[in-house]
Design a protein around this motif. Structure first.
Motif: not given
Length: 274
Positions: A167, A173, A85, A181, A170, A89, A177-178
């Protein structure tokens, strides 16, 4: 042996398709680049050492924390595993800094993964499999499409479906964050477009906006067509007479170079219209 290049984007269902292909009745061997990418950065490997050297000084939490179960030098003395993780990031996002870090990481991992893929291909070829699946998220970006007799892209038409699945998969997240990615990868709809441009028999897009039953039906139909184009007798001929297999591989590679050239010309024409 037919190389089926399987790709998609994050949370589009590529792993589900990979499972379908590896299960009966297809039972195809899978060369999973994600699994190999983890293998080549395990503590003690040259990939692990290179990542720690580059990212370690500016990423304090790059390695998993020390605990009762995790000594400072790792359980085997080779070092603590990467804190994925934290590394994620550092590399996911569309800023120039993130792109630079992502390119550095890819430059460390991709050559090592490529060597492992070649070893696996040779092993499955000797065993006489009629096809092998190259499960590679960055299939086009890393050039593996040039070796693929058929490219299969697993895609969704609605970007929001992709976000919701990511989401849900995971939950740690945030939406930001999603989004980072998803944005860090080529738009899957663009990949689908490129796949379709390869032509019939060379590119298959599996749309995965529906149910798993619909997905399986689409995959089964695609495999049925591939089997027709790569019958058992051809596979055995390539196995018994390696020069034939080499010649076939060179032909596929040459055809794919021409396909990619046409795609680049198409992209240039599209940009000139803007």
């Amino acid at each position: 042996m037919l190389f089926i290049g399987l790709t998609g984007s994050i949370a589009t269902g590529k792993s589900t398709v990979s499972t379908i292909l590896s299960s009966a009745p297809h039972s195809l061997p899978i060369i999973d680049a994600d699994i190999l990418a983890r293998k080549v950065v395990e503590p003690g490997t040259s990939g692990y050492n290179a990542i720690v050297k580059y990212f370690g000084p500016t990423t304090p939490d790059l390695l998993v924390p020390i605990s009762d179960r995790m000594p400072a030098n790792g359980v085997d003395g080779k070092g603590r595993p990467l804190n994925r993780p934290a590394l994620g990031r550092r590399i996911f996002g569309d800023s120039e800094e993130r792109k630079k870090d992502r390119n550095v990481l890819n430059g460390i991992i991709h050559p090592a993964v490529r060597r492992e893929v070649y070893k696996s291909i040779l092993r499955y070829y000797v065993k006489g499999h009629w096809a092998v699946v190259l499960d590679i998220p960055l299939l086009f970006e890393s050039g593996w499409d040039k070796l693929s007799g058929v490219v299969m892209v697993v895609a969704v038409k609605d970007p929001e479906v992709q976000m919701k699945r990511l989401m849900a998969r995971d939950p740690h997240l945030t939406r930001e964050d999603a989004q980072n990615r998803v944005r860090s990868q080529t738009d899957v709809r663009e990949k689908a477009k490129r796949c379709e441009a390869r032509g019939k028999g060379k590119g298959v897009v599996v749309w995965n906006d529906g149910s798993k039953a619909e997905l399986r039906a689409n995959v089964d139909a695609a495999l049925k067509e591939m089997r027709r184009g790569s019958p058992p007798w051809w596979n055995w001929m390539c196995l018994v007479c390696p020069p034939v297999g080499v010649a076939a591989g060179v032909w596929v590679y040459w055809q794919n170079i021409k396909i990619n050239k046409r795609w680049k010309e198409f992209e240039l024409n599209e940009k000139s219209r803007l």
